[in-house]
Design a protein around this motif. Structure first.
Motif, mmCIF file in Angstrom:
data_model
loop_
_atom_site.group_PDB
_atom_site.id
_atom_site.type_symbol
_atom_site.label_atom_id
_atom_site.label_comp_id
_atom_site.label_asym_id
_atom_site.label_seq_id
_atom_site.Cartn_x
_atom_site.Cartn_y
_atom_site.Cartn_z
ATOM 1 N N GLU A 247 117.966 -43.425 -14.970
ATOM 2 C CA GLU A 247 118.180 -44.809 -14.569
ATOM 3 C C GLU A 247 117.448 -45.807 -15.446
ATOM 4 O O GLU A 247 117.617 -47.021 -15.306
ATOM 5 C CB GLU A 247 117.748 -45.015 -13.113
ATOM 6 N N PRO A 276 116.476 -58.151 -13.145
ATOM 7 C CA PRO A 276 117.214 -56.945 -12.741
ATOM 8 C C PRO A 276 118.691 -57.004 -13.100
ATOM 9 O O PRO A 276 119.294 -55.969 -13.405
ATOM 10 C CB PRO A 276 116.993 -56.908 -11.227
ATOM 11 N N THR A 277 119.280 -58.191 -13.072
ATOM 12 C CA THR A 277 120.691 -58.314 -13.450
ATOM 13 C C THR A 277 120.896 -57.965 -14.917
ATOM 14 O O THR A 277 121.834 -57.235 -15.275
ATOM 15 C CB THR A 277 121.183 -59.737 -13.167
ATOM 16 N N ALA A 280 120.574 -54.220 -15.395
ATOM 17 C CA ALA A 280 121.751 -53.486 -14.936
ATOM 18 C C ALA A 280 122.889 -53.584 -15.942
ATOM 19 O O ALA A 280 123.605 -52.602 -16.200
ATOM 20 C CB ALA A 280 122.186 -54.008 -13.571
ATOM 21 N N ARG A 281 123.086 -54.765 -16.539
ATOM 22 C CA ARG A 281 124.145 -54.925 -17.532
ATOM 23 C C ARG A 281 123.867 -54.088 -18.774
ATOM 24 O O ARG A 281 124.767 -53.428 -19.310
ATOM 25 C CB ARG A 281 124.280 -56.405 -17.908
ATOM 26 N N ARG A 283 122.002 -51.406 -18.987
ATOM 27 C CA ARG A 283 122.110 -49.983 -18.640
ATOM 28 C C ARG A 283 123.566 -49.545 -18.573
ATOM 29 O O ARG A 283 123.916 -48.452 -19.033
ATOM 30 C CB ARG A 283 121.410 -49.733 -17.312
ATOM 31 N N ALA A 284 124.443 -50.396 -18.031
ATOM 32 C CA ALA A 284 125.864 -50.050 -17.969
ATOM 33 C C ALA A 284 126.466 -49.943 -19.363
ATOM 34 O O ALA A 284 127.283 -49.062 -19.641
ATOM 35 C CB ALA A 284 126.607 -51.096 -17.136
#
Length: 476
Positions: A247, A276-277, A280-281, A283-284
């Motif tokens: 993660e 965090p946003t 997340a982007r 990481r995707a």
């Protein structure tokens, strides 16, 4: 006549433009009214009840004028536009060209400035409204807004259009008075006008087509940041980087993600913590790259050398490792020494890293028989970009190096790199001549006996897509 032209001709400086004939009629009516009033005054004034009649007439006139004023303000003079079938009356505005959508309303075209701003506010009703009111007080237009919820507040990210004379300090001061803290602001450009979902989808599509696009996509997604990719097994042997969980890890201004082949991808932005946003982007995007595996575009161009030989230029990756090593064996020790600045026996160890699309882009020049005779590398080095060339001895001085370098620089320009640099030696006259042949401003610096040539890329230089699609060109 267009509505815009009608508005300009009917109003000037906020007042109606009167025709001279209307002025003549009003002047004639004024003289007639004076003459009638004088005659009535002489007739009544000489009568027995003249003064009383004059007072009563004045009172009636005053009452009539007051009633007319009240009625005009209540109902207006113009009939409803939808009752007459005409357009609404023109609003007064200064004469000049009609305003175009997307331009400043009170500034000449080209004066408005774009800003990217991020600030943190309390997560409570009215906090965003206070910011918007403060920006409106500075005549700043909000073009887009993204919110990043945090545990102790909300980070609001704005794309702003402000008057050209408004400084960044004035904007941040107004934001601070409205409750914003940890405010960061920098100039934006036309690329930032694309909304976030469209930009993310475009970056994902580019990454899906080419593994070398991942560092560039992350930089465009996260803004100004430093990206380093550490292989799981270092080239010189030894212990690799500490592995990260699937993660990933987010540590304020640093994020660490699991890179392909067991490596670690580190993204650092010291001046601004990641949200965090954003994590997340990123990481995707990295996960998409991991799932698709190694890949490069398979297009190729055929070049005709002055001697008549055909050379094919194409992208190369680790699948060309065997052919690249064979070219190393055909190169002289001097050629390898000028390229790698170290022991010639270690040259083969660098190839796997250089050919990996995770660290940059590689162009290969090969003969009709499929033999590689030249390699050009564009390497992402943190915030900087390095270019490097290696041409087999028998194929030097034929224009292959200049062709590869020109294409690498075009790739760097397309990636919005500010500059590229080459590490070589003063005795490497071929590389020095190729850098001079770019026609770009060059900086020369000697570092520990090594020559570093930096070429500053022109921001306005366009990269022609036609040249990239040409099937056959002529080297001069």
């Amino acid at each position: 006549m267009t509505p815009e032209m009608s508005d300009v001709t009917r109003t000037k400086h906020g007042r109606p433009v009167h025709h001279w004939r209307r002025d003549v009629v009003e002047l004639a009516a004024l003289f007639t009214a004076v003459a009638v009033a004088d005659g009535v005054a002489n007739l009544i004034g000489h009568g027995p009840d003249g003064p009383a009649l004059l007072v009563i007439s004045a009172a009636l006139l005053a009452a009539t004028a007051g009633f007319h004023t009240w009625w005009a303000r209540r109902h207006g003079h113009a009939p409803p536009a939808d009752d007459t079938g005409t357009r609404p009356t023109a609003q007064a505005r200064p004469a000049g060209p009609a305003e175009q959508p997307g331009t400043a309303t009170d500034e000449p075209a080209g004066v408005a400035a774009l800003w990217r701003m991020r600030t943190t506010v309390q997560d409570e009703p009215g906090s965003l409204a206070a910011l918007c009111t403060a920006l409106a007080g500075q005549r700043v237009d909000i073009l887009s807004l993204q919110t990043h919820p945090l545990a102790d507040g909300t980070v609001d990210e704005f794309l702003l259009r402000a008057p050209g004379g408004l400084e960044a300090a004035a904007i941040t001061r107004a934001v601070a008075l409205a409750g914003g803290v940890s405010t960061w602001i920098e100039r934006a450009d036309a690329h930032d006008l694309v909304d976030a979902p469209t930009r993310v989808l475009g970056l994902a599509a580019r990454t899906a087509l080419d593994a070398a696009e991942l560092p560039l996509a992350l930089r465009q997604l996260l803004g100004r940041c430093t990206i380093r990719s550490l292989p799981g097994k270092p080239v010189g042997g030894g212990r690799g980087p500490q592995p990260v969980p699937v993660e990933g890890v987010l540590e304020d201004t640093v994020m660490r993600l699991r890179a392909p082949e067991g490596g670690v991808l580190t993204v650092e932005r010291p001046y601004l913590p990641f949200t965090p946003t954003e994590f997340a982007r990123a990481r995707a995007l990295v996960e998409l790259d991991n799932r698709l595996g190694p890949r490069i575009p398979r297009g190729e161009d055929v070049l005709t050398l002055p001697a008549g030989d055909d050379i094919t230029v194409r992208r190369a990756d680790t699948g060309d490792l065997a052919e690249a090593r064979a070219m190393h064996e055909r190169c002289s020790p001097r050629t390898l020494g000028l390229r790698y600045h170290g022991p010639v026996g270690d040259a083969d160890r660098y190839l796997n890293h250089l050919l990996s699309p995770r660290f940059g882009r590689t162009l290969a020049a090969q003969t009709a028989s499929g033999r590689i005779v030249g390699l050009g590398h564009l390497l992402w080095d943190g915030d900087e970009t390095e270019v490097a060339l290696l041409i087999e001895d028998d194929w030097q001085q034929r224009g292959i190096g200049a062709e590869l370098l020109g294409r690498l620089v075009a790739m760097a320009e397309e990636a919005r790199c500010a500059s590229v640099y080459a590490v070589t030696q003063a005795s490497n006259t071929g590389m020095v001549a190729a850098m001079r042949g770019l026609g770009l401003p060059l900086d020369y610096q000697i570092e520990e006996g090594t020559l570093v040539i930096t070429a500053r890329l022109a921001a306005t230089r366009a990269v022609s897509s036609h040249d990239a699609r040409t099937a056959r060109t002529r080297l001069t």
